[in-house]
Enzyme design. Sequence first.
Site, mmCIF file in Angstrom:
data_model
loop_
_atom_site.group_PDB
_atom_site.id
_atom_site.type_symbol
_atom_site.label_atom_id
_atom_site.label_comp_id
_atom_site.label_asym_id
_atom_site.label_seq_id
_atom_site.Cartn_x
_atom_site.Cartn_y
_atom_site.Cartn_z
ATOM 1 N N GLU A 245 60.825 39.584 35.550
ATOM 2 C CA GLU A 245 61.225 38.846 34.354
ATOM 3 C C GLU A 245 60.443 37.554 34.222
ATOM 4 O O GLU A 245 59.916 37.231 33.154
ATOM 5 C CB GLU A 245 62.724 38.537 34.407
ATOM 6 C CG GLU A 245 63.211 37.696 33.245
ATOM 7 C CD GLU A 245 62.954 38.385 31.929
ATOM 8 O OE1 GLU A 245 62.200 37.828 31.111
ATOM 9 O OE2 GLU A 245 63.467 39.485 31.712
ATOM 10 N N ASP A 249 57.626 36.753 31.228
ATOM 11 C CA ASP A 249 57.749 35.630 30.303
ATOM 12 C C ASP A 249 56.501 34.758 30.311
ATOM 13 O O ASP A 249 55.964 34.388 29.255
ATOM 14 C CB ASP A 249 58.969 34.780 30.666
ATOM 15 C CG ASP A 249 60.288 35.501 30.450
ATOM 16 O OD1 ASP A 249 60.290 36.507 29.723
ATOM 17 O OD2 ASP A 249 61.303 35.064 31.015
ATOM 18 N N SER A 456 63.088 40.952 26.080
ATOM 19 C CA SER A 456 62.716 39.909 27.021
ATOM 20 C C SER A 456 61.278 39.463 26.817
ATOM 21 O O SER A 456 60.932 38.319 27.086
ATOM 22 C CB SER A 456 62.890 40.437 28.445
ATOM 23 O OG SER A 456 62.551 39.474 29.380
#
Length: 568
Positions: A245, A249, A456
Amino acid sequence: MPRKRMVPIPGSEKKVHRNAREIAPAPSDERLEVTIRIRSRTALPNPQDMLKLSGAPLPQLTREQYEARHGASPKDIALVRKFAREHNLNVVRESAARCTVILAGTVADFNKAFGVSLETYAYPQGTYRGRVGAVKIPSELAGVIEGVFGLDNRPVARRHSSLPHAAAGGPRPFTGAELAKIYNFPQGFDGSGQTIGIIELGGGFRPSDLDSYFSNLGIPTPTVIPVSVDGGANTPSSASSDDAEVVLDVQVAGAAAPGAKYVVYFAPNDAASNGFLDALTKAIHDTENKPSVISISWGGPEDISTTNFQQQFDKALQAAAMLGITVCVAAGDDGAADMGPKEWDGLAHVDFPSSSPFALACGGTRLLTSNGAISAESVWNQRQADVSGDSFGSGGGGVSGAFALPGYQQQAKVPASLNPQGFKGRGVPDVAGDGDPDTGYNILVDGQKAQEGGTSAVAPLWAALIAVINQKAKGQVGFVNPQLYALPANSGAFHDISVGDNRVTFQQFKNVGYDAGVGWDAASGLGSPDGTVLSNVLKAGTAATPPATKPTKARKPKPPKRGKKKRS
């Protein structure tokens, strides 16, 4: 000393987590930190006044102005300190700007201080320290203390990223740099002078991975600064962890806006309410790094968190809007269910915090290209319940059950909720972008190449676009939702997604969700961006005018006192 009358904090009530059972009292000597939210010295503006449809940006305060006007008062902070001393609790940190005091103590002390009984609960995902009922405070602190977070450490959020399902040789993934071209980000701008804050509730990144990844793209490695919140830290471990994650990002946004500075706010990885809220308020009120955009790729169904938590998180997002900060939030990866098939109750849910009207909610699409241009784009939906991974694999969206329809969506034809009560609340998402992991993103995590997707990835992509637009505008477009919905349908600012849906099916629950259509819809929002057009139509905010001060009346000079006459 007589016992003080205790009153509940409105909206703080909790129930036992679904499928959980109490197994023992929480250890009385266990030490924990708890976040106390205090009222602002001057109330924030009426949210409805900020949520109106408008082609003009909101006026923007500096962080110093905000603290002076809306930070906690020294008197209220002193009252909380006094309360802490009376209950054997220690003040760890305090911030007037963030309206926050963090207290430390034992379970026994917190039980007594807040009238709760903390227990240990077991549920399919593990164990958590929890409570039922409301948090209570002394009646003289009612209105001063607005929320208490961290007593219960069950997760209120999870990361929104997904793995590909298509066979090899099918649709291909992209990099952030490629998508910046496909979505026509303004040329000649790379986000220089802007800072993007990224909220993370676990995982970490390895600088060597970033160097290798950006070197392979022919892009200088952006400046990436980790910031610890509540003891959280940059702690990379394995490619199968939350590292994916964090890296997703940073690498998505960094490739699309390599000139920006990135500040990653790491909160503890239990994803509890206090760490999530503290990371957000730290980023918003960070006077050193001063992010102009914040990306959040974590969230959960609205009904998991308390209304009190949602209200305080929403209040923090309103503060961001007042400061000219754009907060981009993932809308979820489980379609209209917003939870995996194993725990789904058959109702439609939307993801929080993307459902806050002060968030820019980012939905997911399936993107196909030809010769560097969009050939087809539809709502991301794998149309298969993945029981092993407990995922539906579809872009989140729907109608909030917690937040009323904001003024800027009054003309967007937001439908009533699919649920029995038919509440017509805030519509999610606002915007969309490539989220299907089959057409997703190539990343490098813990030395391994990987392909990831999910909303995400859409939140940091939009954060990069906003940073580039800010650079071009020589200012901050800030809370853009009212401006986006005010754009005419023929503005060309969006690729309208009119194909697909976020409907999900599992066992007896059939085809629950929303369809894409012309204009805004609860599956793809307004659509995916044409960055250059958006940069030409969005306006940067101007400085807020200082509050009016009453003119001081000139005092008339007093006549000289007359001396008393002496009697002769």
